[in-house]
Design an enzyme around this catalytic site. Sequence first.
Site, short mmCIF file in Angstrom:
data_model
loop_
_atom_site.label_atom_id
_atom_site.label_comp_id
_atom_site.label_asym_id
_atom_site.label_seq_id
_atom_site.Cartn_x
_atom_site.Cartn_y
_atom_site.Cartn_z
N TYR A 1 -4.62 21.81 -7.63
CA TYR A 1 -5.31 21.62 -8.90
C TYR A 1 -4.75 20.60 -9.52
O TYR A 1 -5.55 20.01 -10.60
CB TYR A 1 -5.11 22.89 -9.97
CG TYR A 1 -3.69 23.12 -10.03
CD1 TYR A 1 -2.65 22.73 -10.95
CD2 TYR A 1 -3.04 24.28 -9.43
CE1 TYR A 1 -1.61 23.16 -11.31
CE2 TYR A 1 -1.82 24.91 -9.65
CZ TYR A 1 -1.01 24.25 -10.41
OH TYR A 1 0.40 24.58 -10.85
N HIS B 1 4.91 24.80 -11.02
CA HIS B 1 5.22 25.89 -11.88
C HIS B 1 6.42 26.59 -11.78
O HIS B 1 7.39 26.93 -12.51
CB HIS B 1 3.98 26.89 -12.40
CG HIS B 1 4.29 28.04 -13.03
ND1 HIS B 1 4.76 27.89 -14.45
CD2 HIS B 1 4.42 29.24 -12.69
CE1 HIS B 1 4.73 29.18 -14.82
NE2 HIS B 1 4.87 29.94 -13.77
N ARG C 1 4.39 18.22 -16.59
CA ARG C 1 4.94 19.09 -15.57
C ARG C 1 5.02 18.38 -14.26
O ARG C 1 3.99 18.70 -13.39
CB ARG C 1 4.48 20.29 -15.52
CG ARG C 1 5.51 21.63 -15.04
CD ARG C 1 4.70 22.90 -14.81
NE ARG C 1 4.10 22.73 -13.56
CZ ARG C 1 2.85 23.41 -13.21
NH1 ARG C 1 2.22 24.16 -13.92
NH2 ARG C 1 2.15 23.08 -12.12
C1 TPP Z 1 1.85 37.33 -21.68
C2 TPP Z 1 1.93 36.72 -20.64
N1 TPP Z 1 0.69 36.32 -20.09
C3 TPP Z 1 0.84 35.77 -18.79
C4 TPP Z 1 2.00 35.38 -18.07
C5 TPP Z 1 2.04 34.68 -16.72
N2 TPP Z 1 2.54 33.23 -16.81
C6 TPP Z 1 3.76 32.97 -16.54
S1 TPP Z 1 3.96 31.53 -17.02
C7 TPP Z 1 2.45 31.23 -17.57
C8 TPP Z 1 2.02 29.82 -17.89
C9 TPP Z 1 2.81 29.24 -19.32
O1 TPP Z 1 2.25 28.01 -19.72
P1 TPP Z 1 2.89 27.43 -20.89
O2 TPP Z 1 2.90 28.19 -21.84
O3 TPP Z 1 2.24 26.05 -20.99
O4 TPP Z 1 4.51 27.16 -20.45
P2 TPP Z 1 4.90 26.46 -19.20
O5 TPP Z 1 5.08 27.17 -17.99
O6 TPP Z 1 4.17 25.28 -19.09
O7 TPP Z 1 6.47 25.94 -19.48
C10 TPP Z 1 1.75 32.22 -17.29
C11 TPP Z 1 0.33 32.49 -17.48
C12 TPP Z 1 3.08 35.83 -18.87
N3 TPP Z 1 4.33 35.37 -18.26
N4 TPP Z 1 2.92 36.27 -19.90
#
Ligand code: TPP
Lengths: 324, 324, 349, 349
Positions: free
Chosen positions: C268, C259, C255
């Site tokens: 971080y 985010h 990434r």
């Molecule tokens: C059940 C849930 N918990 C927390 C969140 C908040 N949140 C949004 S994106 C994220 C990180 C997701 O990481 P990843 O699965 O690696 O996907 P990426 O964003 O890197 O594509 C979090 C914790 C959420 N959307 N849904």
Amino acid sequence: MAELTLLEAINDCFHVELGRDPDVMILGEDVGRAGGVFRATAGLRDRFGPDRCFDTPLAEAGIMGAAVGLCMAGWRPVCEMQYDAFSYPSLDQLITHVGRYRWRTGGKMRFPITVRMPYGGGVRAPELHDDSPEAYYVHTPGVKVAIPSTPADAKGLLAAAIRSDDPVVLFEPKLHYRTMRGEVPEGEHVVELGKARLAREGTDVSLIAYGSMVLLCEQVADELAGECSCEVLDVRTLKPLDEDALLATAAKTGRVVVVQEAPRTAGYGAELVAVLAEKAMLDLRGPVLRVTGYDVPYPYWQIEDAYMPSVQRVANAARKLLEY
Amino acid sequence: MAELTLLEAINDCFHVELGRDPDVMILGEDVGRAGGVFRATAGLRDRFGPDRCFDTPLAEAGIMGAAVGLCMAGWRPVCEMQYDAFSYPSLDQLITHVGRYRWRTGGKMRFPITVRMPYGGGVRAPELHDDSPEAYYVHTPGVKVAIPSTPADAKGLLAAAIRSDDPVVLFEPKLHYRTMRGEVPEGEHVVELGKARLAREGTDVSLIAYGSMVLLCEQVADELAGECSCEVLDVRTLKPLDEDALLATAAKTGRVVVVQEAPRTAGYGAELVAVLAEKAMLDLRGPVLRVTGYDVPYPYWQIEDAYMPSVQRVANAARKLLEY
Amino acid sequence: MAQVLPAERDLRRVIGDGDAVPDGEVDGLTEQDLLELYRSLVLLRTYDERSVVYHRQGRIGTYAIFWNHEAMQAGSVYALEDEDWIFPSYRESAIALLRGMPASVILQWWRGHPSGWWNPADYNVAAICVPIATHVPHAAGLAWGKKLRGESAVAIAYFGDGATSEGAFHEGANFAAVTGAPLVLFCNNNQWAISTPITAQTRAKALVDKAVGYGIPGIRVDGGDVLAVYEATREAVARARTGGGPTMIEAVTYRAAPHATADDPSAYIDLARVEEETRNECVGRYERYLERLGIAVDPQIKVKAQETMRRGIAEAEAEPPADMSLVFDHAHVEPLPSFESELRELRGG
Amino acid sequence: MAQVLPAERDLRRVIGDGDAVPDGEVDGLTEQDLLELYRSLVLLRTYDERSVVYHRQGRIGTYAIFWNHEAMQAGSVYALEDEDWIFPSYRESAIALLRGMPASVILQWWRGHPSGWWNPADYNVAAICVPIATHVPHAAGLAWGKKLRGESAVAIAYFGDGATSEGAFHEGANFAAVTGAPLVLFCNNNQWAISTPITAQTRAKALVDKAVGYGIPGIRVDGGDVLAVYEATREAVARARTGGGPTMIEAVTYRAAPHATADDPSAYIDLARVEEETRNECVGRYERYLERLGIAVDPQIKVKAQETMRRGIAEAEAEPPADMSLVFDHAHVEPLPSFESELRELRGG
Ligand SMILES: Cc1ncc(C[n+]2csc(CCOP(=O)(O)OP(=O)(O)O)c2C)c(N)n1
Ligand SMILES: Cc1ncc(C[n+]2csc(CCOP(=O)(O)OP(=O)(O)O)c2C)c(N)n1
Ligand SMILES: [Mg+2]
Ligand SMILES: [Mg+2]
């Protein structure tokens, strides 16, 4: 009409509805080979095949989530949660998806999911086999909730749920699964969602309940027969609520006791009282009383009777109103 | 006293409480390295080390479940759920274990778990960043619930939750995280659980609310200043409820509007109304009205204002009572 | 049933580096196909870059950036038939562009406007899933349901590295495996879940190792290599469509952007690493590959993509404001009785 | 950190069959130890068989039978120190007997009497977990929390084959792996979850394959072989105690009895297979092993176990009925204000 137990009525409904509509399928833990731990789905796997009465892996969120996808593929899934408290892992899917997916598609897709589960206590079981979690479900947008109290309604509400294009959650009073018998119409039988049932007519006090508490209220009515005339309203569909029936009985008697097995605070009984406090104030001759379970974990079974609303507690509440 | 935002008050509380008690630890998604997506836990990892402000895997049920075990090892865990709606995967652990484990040990063990999360709408966010799920939590036996509406209470209630030997869930009004400033006592500051706060004294109508709806009610009080005198009660702790304060304001004004952002049916507002309908009937000069969110999925943000209780809707309810 | 393969740990790669690593090619792909893939990449890249600008201009809300994730999305979708279903997370919010959805619809989604909500059946693209991993069981259910009906459609679910920690991922993957659902579990391993690095997310050497535990094949692929992604997905789709059940694909990338627009990764992230990954981003890598092959790309591809976005945002902004009635519409097929009076009250009546 | 081992698929086995498979032995186990293990097996077997009788007599409620699961429980607990924590499911309801808990306490649990609820810290045995797999994160949290405090205790969590389908198992296992928690994930694979066979639960060839996906070692062991179970657990415990993090053990056995007293497996089970498994049940296997080694067992072991149960049920039945106040006690440290008047009302005051 046949005399059936509540369980038999449910099983009968499944036979009719799966026979009627090839898109209806059942999924859940032990619903197939065993016909369900209570045998609500007995005989269906043999008759309709293992795909239409499917033994899932042990994963409630998976069941609820798969049902969302099954709807997108054109199925009408009926999910069994083995017990009330074991439905909690699926709450996330219920709240974030089952209740919202149709809205999320601008109303373009339908999610005709039925969720059903045995609920409630009094069966001398280990912990977490006794919960009355209806408030969690009723509070969830996009989800309708019904709770039958008789074999005929168990069949009719289940049929209505299966045929409804909205998600519907049904709680079945397991305490009465095998002990309550009643006349049940044969073949197709549908009880419209959103209509309460006047279980007993009366003039002095209204006892308002649903599920296994309806029979209790009828016993209270008997108990109080010498003192007063009790009306018993079986709410039957918690959402949408039959407000007219609720307001009508309050207007008739002016004295209302709401009975609920679930813990008191923020239970569904509070909603019933709140509707009355908003819309029936001038009809009421006294406070609206609740008789409920307590705000505690459902107790070990040797003292579960102390937790449960009893004839005495409900009768006392009614008497209090009569003296008011 | 310092003027702090609501968020700063929370962060300040953590610095005080982690400094005070080496058993307190924070766990959640992004609470460490990033200091939380809202920065409520900023600076704590650096000051107290990565073990006391721990970045967990992305698994809410895992967070809540691990907290139960951490208590058994002598810790006082504070769990952050990143957003209201993302707490739903943890409901199972909350209902089946967090609220019951002490009882399950015959009162021998303590589970001093604090769960906190930003809640509520109005922030122009994508779906599921706007929920007001307090009713699910309040209805759960064994769990206490508090919702601050000011920076000082955000600090004081969090401190009380952390120090409580019972599990406490805190909802923080994210709408006011950065926009609301207020005086916050420096150093240790604890607001006892179970005590409401009289946000504004008045004589004609009581507006009863919690969290972000308290400020709204104060705005309504201003709006109506020419027409009547509004009392605003900030419930502050939803369980245990400060019944005395609730009954006192009802007795004083005789007119009550309950305001809640969550969907209406079986929301916590119904509980407040039900308590009044049981215990304040003789004091009431009219119906008890609720102004709430609707029984729908929280809408897309371009029309979220239509969902939210507004000054106008609350004022209209108050006026209706005055005309009654 | 296809044989269950053990999960691969080696990254599959097709595109070389013009130096030590030689270029490969994918069987059966014509120059036409290669250009089609390029068009997809450019469309996604343009969507993403413009969206960040629109956000800064206040024309869309918070936005989840997918810069350097385009190869995973374009490569995998190119391996699908139109009948196949896509289950995106917020990170793949614009993936339906590749199925012909107007950009305005997706922009409206990020603008919080109800015209951003679509009918999944129109494009065979499910709604954007906001809660992590909860769409994995949906995809399993859809794929299983299609199979039960004797239809040949396959489904693909996209999720992140963080998502593999959620129970919903686990339950969905297991459901799909047990039912033999024709599903591709596509993990975008960009090595971060907001601020949480992959090392804090799992102790596994590779996320694809999880496939073994579900008894399904796993493939690990360079997520910045659009051709490797295409090829891996094609294999998984073929297996699914012929009754071989699900496959898990782990596409490894990085990434290189925040985010989301609200995020500041400087607290971080390792900025040197970000710079390196940025230099090696997936669209440029593919452009250099095409160049080495001597395939000329029409400059109109980029112009058209820009045009698509200009039209998209214009259309979105031209949409009339949503009516309040939409607060109530669509919550149910049979509306609750209360809605009528509530809407009246809301309209001030 | 200990090296991460790949999961083993071969069943570890120590006890032979007195014929083709030769007996092995476990390093370091004395005759004293072998007899101690036998005592544990007999105690558990006696508890289980008596409980089924007590249920039939109406003296306890519904009961989850663990007949032929004793070797897994006795073997693994014998590998623990007293400081180590046990997290049982309902299938290991009587496991605390091995820590010296009176039989009456566990019988009371099944009698629905509050004196069946104990303080986990008294025996380092957590409460019996009724909902499937939800105790796995607890065990992970306890083990991690102990490690954070610099304590040397290890935890073991018992769960079934069905439990591996639950999100809670997955999240707990991953938490333990990531935190390097000293935890043994002990899967009792009895090949059934009530009426659902293992083939409908997973597509994996072996449940222990899941270990790989968490980046932790996995061991597959014959669950009817108390010595193999002991040895595998000892290895996992040693690794955990020395900072090597969690291990998953899959102990393979067969549920030769009904799921619980309320269950009638004849509708779904293969009765010939049950008969075969019954002939090969774990206590008899161990008795024959000891016989082949020439180790005599004191007949008093069985007599004492019977005596323990007689005393247990007598003590349980002698307990005064629970007071209603227990409906309210212990729900909170600081009781809700309503409880006082509610109890008064309940007492009819
Ligand atoms: C059940 C849930 N918990 C927390 C969140 C908040 N949140 C949004 S994106 C994220 C990180 C997701 O990481 P990843 O699965 O690696 O996907 P990426 O964003 O890197 O594509 C979090 C914790 C959420 N959307 N849904
Ligand atoms: C969350 C949850 N869902 C359902 C149940 C009902 N239930 C009790 S035992 C059981 C089967 C468990 O199978 P397995 O994990 O293999 O353990 P075993 O009983 O074979 O020891 C089920 C479904 C439960 N207790 N908890
Ligand atoms: Mg990621
Ligand atoms: Mg099993």
